[in-house]
Design an enzyme around this catalytic site. Sequence first.
Site: not given
Length: 656
Positions: A329, A424
């Site tokens: 990521e 998240c």
Amino acid sequence: MTASTLSTATPKVTITSDFWNTYRQLIVKEVLPYQWAVMNDEADINITDEKGGENPDSKNSHAVANLKIAAGQMTGHHFGFPFQDTDVYKWLEAASYSFSYQPNPDLKQITDNLIDLIADAQEDDGYLSTFFQIDAPKRRFKRLQQSHELYTMGHYIEAGVAYHQATGNEKALTIAIKMADCIDANFGPADGKIHAADGHPEIELALAKLFEVTHEQRYLDLAHYFLVNRGVDPEFYDRQLEADGFDNDIIPNMHGVTHTYYQVDQPLLTQKDAKGHAVRVVYLCTGMAHVARLTGDKDLLAACERLWDSIVHRRMYVTGGIGSTNVGEAFTYDYDLPNETMYAETCASVGLTFFAKQMLQNEAKGEYGDIIEKELFNGALSGISLDGKHFFYVNPLTADPKFQQNPSKAHIMSQRQDWFGCACCPSNIARLVSSIDQYVYTVTDKAILTHQFIANKATFDQGLEIEQTSNFPWDNHIHYAVTNPNKVQTTLGIRIPSWSRSDFTVKVNGSSQTLPVNQGFIYLDVTGDLTVDLTLDFSIRELQANTAVAEDAGKVAIQRGPMVYCVEQADNPENLWNYRLAADANLQYHFNANILNGVGEITAQAAVRQTPQTDALYSNYQPTTWQPTSLTLVPYYAWANREDGQMRVWLSKENA
């Protein structure tokens, strides 16, 4: 009456923007109840793996259940990631902000009860991370590379501060103080303490917020230590892993991740490029910018400026998305901005907004406001659907439902999901939208900076009021009415966006003015009442990327005002890669109230590639023929709210 000078007290801002009030009411009426139901395992949903794979539990979050187990109210094992608690904490923070514009006694009862639950789950020494309390109590602080313990407590500290400020609840702040004291007792430069920080930055920005409320110097000192010490000992995590056992990963397959991923390969103060996990970078930078301002540490601020330059000028997508690869990521290298395998996590765009806000408080530079605007109207807002109940983890610039059949592209989803195993993003975008009133003004000892064109009424120190009215982002006229009964002396700085820098007009008290732009702002002296009328350039722009961005060679992206646009299969027949804009695309704008809750549409003259009908995979070259057609574009934030299909931001252009 003697004139006085305005203080830097935080203004009270009431949002009146139709665009943003639609979203803020969505947070209250749909998002918060929905997310609470999900976290309590009461919603009928499907939970998706954020990487596009299968999720081990496709129906339940267990985030609240973990807290109940830690508090002794339930029995069982911990479920989910070690940072599962943070889904609840960010939700609590979003709820806290919502009370400022929509008091809700029923929600207040839920949040008060939640504070009681969190207090019951907290250990006597202030420690709270349910994974370790439930299943690994002997491993506290022994695997910081991946444990997320300080990250988790940092998110509560942010929520506790917000809840205390919104409601006056002292228990909420006490929990946060006990957490900070626990961390301070275990970490720092003194002998016998741990000389490192969490593998996922967050505690640094949280401690800075707690310091501003409590004025406890230890918290600011500890945040500063975490920052200046980061990367000084790159092998620290390796030694912890060896002592704890290389095969005892808390998060699978994380022990072999490089130091760069965690931003510990070299001292933070010497880092020049944004590298590694994108969310970690911008959270780290947010804390660094905040602490730099509070301490006056010029070396920290210089590091912030270098990393800002790296992100914004060489490693950011046109929508504001950051993170070029799903592997880690992460950032990769300068100008590596692929559109089909990118990541651009919602949390990363939210985090870059936080970073920009802190940088603007350090220096009155319009570019920081430009990036806040870019994220609010594009990269971050894309993360939530128009119904408030579906979310993007990844925000691509090219999408196709068929990507799900390719493992290297499976993270690129063409429809928002109910929830994620790593959830998240949903509560992160919720807390940003519900706190949007905190992003309109920045008050310094020299000026009131109005840097976001979000209609509002604001009350400042000593009775000074500013009312901003507009139909932004659809209309380019912004009106300011300053009411100053006490003749307060100050300066009003109005951001002129980079997309309008070459063409804008200003009238002050009805009289046209020519004012210089100083680092992205025009400035007006305020000694009494005045009005300002600003007209920005809303010409439709065709943007091209730097020639070093290989993916976008020969392509353009369309922008009007702050909005980046895209083509979607809902409006244009597939396959979208076969279209190109005409040399004279004759771009036309109109507002369409009948789709996507009302959006500005753009139509463009284009052509579609005509290819011979054949079953052959390859054939002899024939010159391309083009059939004239038109394309319809919609704002990027609103895509994927209709039927499933393809989407593209970057479009081929004739003669490009």
